[in-house]
Scaffold this active site. Sequence first.
Site, PDB file in Angstrom:
ATOM      1  N   ALA A  57      44.580 -15.511  50.684  1.00 46.41           N
ATOM      2  CA  ALA A  57      45.344 -16.265  51.775  1.00 46.41           C
ATOM      3  C   ALA A  57      45.642 -17.833  51.044  1.00 46.41           C
ATOM      4  O   ALA A  57      46.285 -17.582  49.866  1.00 46.41           O
ATOM      5  CB  ALA A  57      44.568 -16.600  52.975  1.00 46.41           C
ATOM      6  N   ASP A 115      46.810 -11.043  60.726  1.00 48.17           N
ATOM      7  CA  ASP A 115      45.360 -11.537  60.201  1.00 48.17           C
ATOM      8  C   ASP A 115      45.218 -12.852  61.130  1.00 48.17           C
ATOM      9  O   ASP A 115      43.985 -13.116  61.348  1.00 48.17           O
ATOM     10  CB  ASP A 115      45.711 -11.843  58.687  1.00 48.17           C
ATOM     11  CG  ASP A 115      45.682 -10.819  57.920  1.00 48.17           C
ATOM     12  OD1 ASP A 115      44.846  -9.665  58.341  1.00 48.17           O
ATOM     13  OD2 ASP A 115      46.261 -10.676  56.794  1.00 48.17           O
ATOM     14  N   ASP A 118      46.271 -33.822  46.305  1.00 46.38           N
ATOM     15  CA  ASP A 118      46.870 -33.195  47.628  1.00 46.38           C
ATOM     16  C   ASP A 118      45.351 -32.824  48.516  1.00 46.38           C
ATOM     17  O   ASP A 118      45.302 -33.233  49.809  1.00 46.38           O
ATOM     18  CB  ASP A 118      47.950 -32.540  47.882  1.00 46.38           C
ATOM     19  CG  ASP A 118      49.111 -33.077  47.425  1.00 46.38           C
ATOM     20  OD1 ASP A 118      49.191 -34.326  46.987  1.00 46.38           O
ATOM     21  OD2 ASP A 118      50.275 -32.408  47.526  1.00 46.38           O
TER      22      ASP A 118
HETATM   23  P1  NAP Z   1      50.289 -18.430  59.472  1.00 46.73           P
HETATM   24  O1  NAP Z   1      51.003 -19.653  58.454  1.00 46.73           O
HETATM   25  O2  NAP Z   1      50.998 -17.675  60.233  1.00 46.73           O
HETATM   26  O3  NAP Z   1      49.564 -17.605  58.023  1.00 46.73           O
HETATM   27  C1  NAP Z   1      50.086 -17.690  56.784  1.00 46.73           C
HETATM   28  C2  NAP Z   1      49.999 -16.204  56.214  1.00 46.73           C
HETATM   29  O4  NAP Z   1      48.854 -16.046  55.931  1.00 46.73           O
HETATM   30  C3  NAP Z   1      50.279 -15.163  57.113  1.00 46.73           C
HETATM   31  O5  NAP Z   1      51.232 -14.490  56.577  1.00 46.73           O
HETATM   32  C4  NAP Z   1      49.052 -14.596  57.477  1.00 46.73           C
HETATM   33  O6  NAP Z   1      49.046 -13.107  57.871  1.00 46.73           O
HETATM   34  C5  NAP Z   1      48.342 -14.657  56.025  1.00 46.73           C
HETATM   35  N1  NAP Z   1      46.928 -14.352  56.211  1.00 46.73           N
HETATM   36  C6  NAP Z   1      45.991 -14.805  56.920  1.00 46.73           C
HETATM   37  N2  NAP Z   1      44.736 -14.549  56.399  1.00 46.73           N
HETATM   38  C7  NAP Z   1      44.939 -13.852  55.354  1.00 46.73           C
HETATM   39  C8  NAP Z   1      44.159 -13.214  54.308  1.00 46.73           C
HETATM   40  N3  NAP Z   1      42.933 -13.408  54.375  1.00 46.73           N
HETATM   41  N4  NAP Z   1      44.723 -12.603  53.088  1.00 46.73           N
HETATM   42  C9  NAP Z   1      46.109 -12.779  53.233  1.00 46.73           C
HETATM   43  N5  NAP Z   1      46.704 -13.340  53.911  1.00 46.73           N
HETATM   44  C10 NAP Z   1      46.214 -13.954  54.969  1.00 46.73           C
HETATM   45  O7  NAP Z   1      48.942 -19.130  59.789  1.00 46.73           O
HETATM   46  P2  NAP Z   1      47.816 -18.000  60.433  1.00 46.73           P
HETATM   47  O8  NAP Z   1      48.262 -16.770  60.741  1.00 46.73           O
HETATM   48  O9  NAP Z   1      47.221 -19.008  61.824  1.00 46.73           O
HETATM   49  O10 NAP Z   1      46.769 -18.091  59.408  1.00 46.73           O
HETATM   50  C11 NAP Z   1      45.850 -19.318  58.990  1.00 46.73           C
HETATM   51  C12 NAP Z   1      45.794 -19.058  57.251  1.00 46.73           C
HETATM   52  O11 NAP Z   1      47.209 -19.287  56.945  1.00 46.73           O
HETATM   53  C13 NAP Z   1      44.933 -19.998  57.008  1.00 46.73           C
HETATM   54  O12 NAP Z   1      43.618 -19.546  56.803  1.00 46.73           O
HETATM   55  C14 NAP Z   1      45.415 -20.234  55.304  1.00 46.73           C
HETATM   56  O13 NAP Z   1      44.745 -19.092  54.460  1.00 46.73           O
HETATM   57  C15 NAP Z   1      46.766 -19.710  55.623  1.00 46.73           C
HETATM   58  N6  NAP Z   1      47.876 -20.927  54.794  1.00 46.73           N
HETATM   59  C16 NAP Z   1      48.295 -20.583  53.957  1.00 46.73           C
HETATM   60  C17 NAP Z   1      49.090 -21.464  53.391  1.00 46.73           C
HETATM   61  C18 NAP Z   1      49.691 -21.233  52.060  1.00 46.73           C
HETATM   62  O14 NAP Z   1      49.679 -20.248  51.251  1.00 46.73           O
HETATM   63  N7  NAP Z   1      50.346 -22.287  51.428  1.00 46.73           N
HETATM   64  C19 NAP Z   1      49.199 -22.682  53.778  1.00 46.73           C
HETATM   65  C20 NAP Z   1      48.434 -22.927  55.082  1.00 46.73           C
HETATM   66  C21 NAP Z   1      47.594 -22.137  55.500  1.00 46.73           C
HETATM   67  P3  NAP Z   1      49.785 -12.665  59.487  1.00 46.73           P
HETATM   68  O15 NAP Z   1      51.001 -12.832  59.493  1.00 46.73           O
HETATM   69  O16 NAP Z   1      49.192 -11.398  59.346  1.00 46.73           O
HETATM   70  O17 NAP Z   1      49.090 -13.656  60.220  1.00 46.73           O
END
Ligand code: NAP
Length: 265
Positions: free
Chosen positions: A160, A45, A148
């Site tokens: 996400a 993703d 925060d």
């Molecule tokens: P990452 O840290 O590798 O991604 C975090 C996780 O979110 C990965 O498992 C990614 O899947 C998954 N993800 C991304 N878009 C999603 C969606 N629409 N629905 C469900 N899961 C989703 O960073 P990244 O791959 O560059 O992704 C950036 C995203 O990470 C941000 O947009 C934010 O949503 C998310 N994030 C989450 C947290 C948290 O949950 N605490 C904190 C910071 C950021 P893949 O492994 O397939 O890439």
Amino acid sequence: MNYVVVDRGDRLSKELTERFHVLAAANGLQRNDDLPEMVISIGGDGTLLQAFHTYVDRITDVAFIGVHTGHLGFFADWKADELEELVRMMAESDPRIVRYPLAQIELDTEEGLSTRLALNEFTVKGVDNTLVAQININDQLFEMFRGDGIVVSTPSGSTAYNKSVGGAIIHPSIESLQLAEIASINNRVYRTLGSSVVLPQHHHCDIISRKDQRLQLTFDHLNITRSDIRSIRCSVAGFKVSFARYRPFPFWNRVREAFIGYDVK
Ligand code: NAP
Ligand code: MN
């Protein structure tokens, strides 16, 4: 059909990209990195988020397809061993185009206004201290936030970061934005709503910086630090992102498979 491939950069995704180009050439698809109609993301993703931001200037002219190299993704629903089938379907049939809402973020700074889009979410946090921000909804004071940070997610981003902070999952056919809190301070002096809110397409909210503070802003996987932000207007963008579907995979099935698993005992 003109296409481009964006991959995660690891060995497997790079190999799959090469294989995709070979299959595509054999099926009469044209590689065109500058003016693609189809953007194929190979990775996860996160790779699709990168692809989105790479082609964001042509967002109304492209459709995205996601191939995953690990686990099933929300944006990446084709498996690595299905490339042949995908290319054949791209060559032979017309996809159904599904359109998902985007978040539009307007930054008001001393240098003027600038606008960005997010496919998953926009977040704001304090860099040095607790974030202090006034939140207005439709130009009316709503609350004073201390904590925060704030996550402003699209429906497709609701699974996400938004989900991790306790926000609800919103079906992407609901044109809306969800505001969710990250660790708000609530006591006798400071008060926030505490639950997340969902704004419809014709509403907007402003996050107004209430002191000189360095802010960390994220737009999906991209992040910047700014100390000149006066306010930030969040609304549903006037256009959507398109995904090409050659076979159905309903959103609620994705949710179940990603978070619940296949077996229900
Ligand atoms: P990452 O840290 O590798 O991604 C975090 C996780 O979110 C990965 O498992 C990614 O899947 C998954 N993800 C991304 N878009 C999603 C969606 N629409 N629905 C469900 N899961 C989703 O960073 P990244 O791959 O560059 O992704 C950036 C995203 O990470 C941000 O947009 C934010 O949503 C998310 N994030 C989450 C947290 C948290 O949950 N605490 C904190 C910071 C950021 P893949 O492994 O397939 O890439
Ligand atoms: Mn990732």
